[in-house]
Scaffold this active site. Structure first.
Site, PDB file in Angstrom:
ATOM      1  N   HIS A  85     -72.060 -10.086  16.470  1.00 62.09           N
ATOM      2  CA  HIS A  85     -72.399  -8.723  16.938  1.00 62.09           C
ATOM      3  C   HIS A  85     -71.888  -7.654  15.971  1.00 62.09           C
ATOM      4  CE1 HIS A  85     -73.126 -10.762  20.848  1.00 62.09           C
ATOM      5  NE2 HIS A  85     -72.026 -11.417  20.509  1.00 62.09           N
TER       6      HIS A  85
ATOM      7  N   SER B 106     -78.485   8.409  -8.005  1.00 59.79           N
ATOM      8  CA  SER B 106     -79.219   9.455  -7.292  1.00 59.79           C
ATOM      9  C   SER B 106     -79.604  10.545  -8.282  1.00 59.79           C
ATOM     10  CB  SER B 106     -78.323  10.024  -6.195  1.00 59.79           C
ATOM     11  OG  SER B 106     -78.728  11.322  -5.855  1.00 59.79           O
TER      12      SER B 106
ATOM     13  N   LYS C   5     -73.300   8.614  -7.109  1.00 60.49           N
ATOM     14  CA  LYS C   5     -73.904   7.527  -6.354  1.00 60.49           C
ATOM     15  C   LYS C   5     -74.164   6.244  -7.141  1.00 60.49           C
ATOM     16  CE  LYS C   5     -75.816   8.015  -2.607  1.00 60.49           C
ATOM     17  NZ  LYS C   5     -75.410   7.460  -1.330  1.00 60.49           N
TER      18      LYS C   5
ATOM     19  N   GLU D 210     -82.380  -2.890  -0.886  1.00 58.52           N
ATOM     20  CA  GLU D 210     -83.166  -2.162   0.120  1.00 58.52           C
ATOM     21  C   GLU D 210     -84.653  -2.484  -0.027  1.00 58.52           C
ATOM     22  OE1 GLU D 210     -80.849   1.950   0.881  1.00 58.52           O
ATOM     23  OE2 GLU D 210     -81.254   1.499  -1.196  1.00 58.52           O
TER      24      GLU D 210
END
Ligand code: ARG
Length: 463
Positions: free
Chosen positions: A160, A281, A287, A294
């Site tokens: 979980h 970024s 970043k 992704e």
């Protein structure tokens, strides 16, 4: 338009084809990548026709040489594709007729594009499966190698997404080796089932000519022929199955990606993906983004879409071949291509990732990962598990209130909750102690992990 094409159309349909129709019905832009398979299939068919004396040896020779020349032309980009040919089968056949004349017109004897395309797809898929299996193996090897470095390094295991019990990093990584192993086997099963020859089934009813179906099957490396010509031209079960196998590979890749996106966040800081596989970024200079992962995660959606697309093409069709089946290639190619690319990227990322053991071990004693181990210690001293569960539950509640760890409790404090506890209890507390005590096969302890890493390295080296 060359004359033979014009003639055959003019004998049945009148007038020039509508431009819009040409664009709508063509599959050449999609299926030209099947050219190699179409050509070996045609050579096998022509050889069989000559064995059966339907064409002469000399005609076979001309056909074979013509087809091999066409293959070279396509390979080298010299071949002029014309979408009025509709598909790769017609494109090659009409080029052959232009090239060698009369003998070329005999190639399509006892054959339809329906059994031809069913053959081509199976040949393509056999190769594609081998490519995907090879890429799956490379990814498994990269994972097993990484696992080998962390057979003793402990991390929190989650259920979980809450801290549950301690595990060694190697065992976590090997979960993916197991998943991709099942994918490998599923692909092998898919290949086995699809490896039969539909050639000789014609449009749906075979042929009145004495075709040697076993000859073409043997020449093309099929393990058998199909035994129902109507089914053979309309069966695309193997396409749905192939895409499903791709879907599960994509699922496994997506779950790995999701883990590592979370693990590479500064909140977790468990893994560091090499800069060469991160992006930055355009605005925020600090970043380091896991865009590759992704995208691996996102592309899974398109692969699922292909499965739904494929199944939906199949569900409403009347028996026999229907032009609907032409759209199968869009989905099998898309699924195969996407998964192939994602497997490559995943392997590259895995080979360029390190686990930050310092960061991981710093937080390891948070979350009472050793609570279950303590309950099992009590079981070992004669306490019923349900009672042990309650005792440890109240110990954890006390620790939470006092902001302490279980291992920080004194023997006296522990004994207050259970008289059976002795000083050896401390061997059962703390994440590192717990993993070393795992006794079951397949548990995420260092002993089991080492065995498993060794097993996989040996197993994968054989491929
Ligand atoms: N391009 C077609 C396909 O991909 C080939 C078979 C067409 N057959 C036909 N009779 N129209 O399925």
């Amino acid at each position: 338009m060359d004359n033979s094409k014009k003639e055959s159309r003019e004998q049945r349909l009148s007038g020039e084809r509508d431009e819009m129709l040409v664009d709508f019905v063509e599959s050449l832009s999609t299926d030209q990548r099947l050219y190699k398979y179409d050509i070996v299939g045609s050579i096998a068919h022509a050889q069989m026709l000559s064995e059966q004396k339907v064409i002469t040896k000399d005609e076979f020779k001309q056909i074979k040489e013509g087809l091999l020349e066409i293959e070279e032309e396509i390979k080298e980009g010299r071949f002029k594709f014309d979408k009025r040919d509709e598909d790769i089968h017609m494109a090659i056949e009409s080029a052959l007729v232009s090239k060698i004349g009369e003998a070329g017109k005999k190639l399509h004897t006892g054959r339809s594009r329906n059994d031809q395309v069913a053959t081509d797809i199976r040949l393509w898929m056999r190769d594609e499966i081998e490519i995907l299996q090879a890429k799956t193996t490379l990814l498994q090897k990269a994972l097993a190698k990484l696992a080998g470095r962390y057979a003793e390094t402990v991390m929190p295991g989650y259920t979980h997404l809450q801290r549950a019990q301690p595990i060694v990093i190697a065992s976590y990584l090997l979960t993916f080796v197991e998943q991709f192993e099942r994918d490998f086997i599923r692909l092998a099963n898919c290949r086995k089932l699809l490896n039969i020859s539909p050639l000789g089934s014609g449009a749906l009813a075979g042929s009145t000519l004495p075709l040697g179906r076993k000859s073409t099957a043997n020449q093309l490396g099929f393990s058998d022929i199909s035994y129902n010509s109507i089914d053979a031209v309309s069966d695309r079960d193997f396409c749905a199955e192939f895409i499903f196998d791709c879907c599960l590979i994509a699922t496994h890749l997506s779950r790995l990606a999701e883990d590592w996106i979370i693990y590479s966040s500064s909140e977790f800081g468990f893994v560091r993906i090499d800069d060469s596989f991160c992006t930055s970024s355009s605005m925020m200079p600090q970043k380091r983004n896991p865009d590759v992962l992704e995208l691996v995660r996102a592309k899974t959606g398109a692969v699922y879409g292909s499965l739904v697309g494929m199944l939906t093409i199949l569900k409403g069709q009347p028996s026999g071949y229907n032009r609907d089946l032409q759209e199968d290639k869009i989905h099998i190619f898309a699924a195969g291509d996407t998964v192939s690319q994602s497997l490559d990227m995943a392997r590259a990322v895995v080979s360029h990732t390190k686990f930050d053991s310092t960061k991981i071990s710093a937080g390891l004693e948070e979350g009472y990962l050793d609570a279950t181990s303590l309950a099992e210690y009590l079981v070992g001293r004669g306490t019923a598990f349900r009672d042990a569960h309650g005792i440890v539950g109240s110990l954890v509640a006390q620790c939470e209130k006092e902001n302490r760890k279980l291992a920080e409790l004194s023997l006296d404090e522990l004994k207050k909750h259970s008289a059976v506890i002795e000083s050896d209890v401390y061997d059962h507390l703390g994440a590192a102690n717990v993993v070393s005590k795992y006794a079951t096969e397949g548990a995420p302890g260092p002993k089991q992990a080492k065995e498993q890493v060794e097993y996989w390295e040996k197993q994968l080296a054989k491929r």
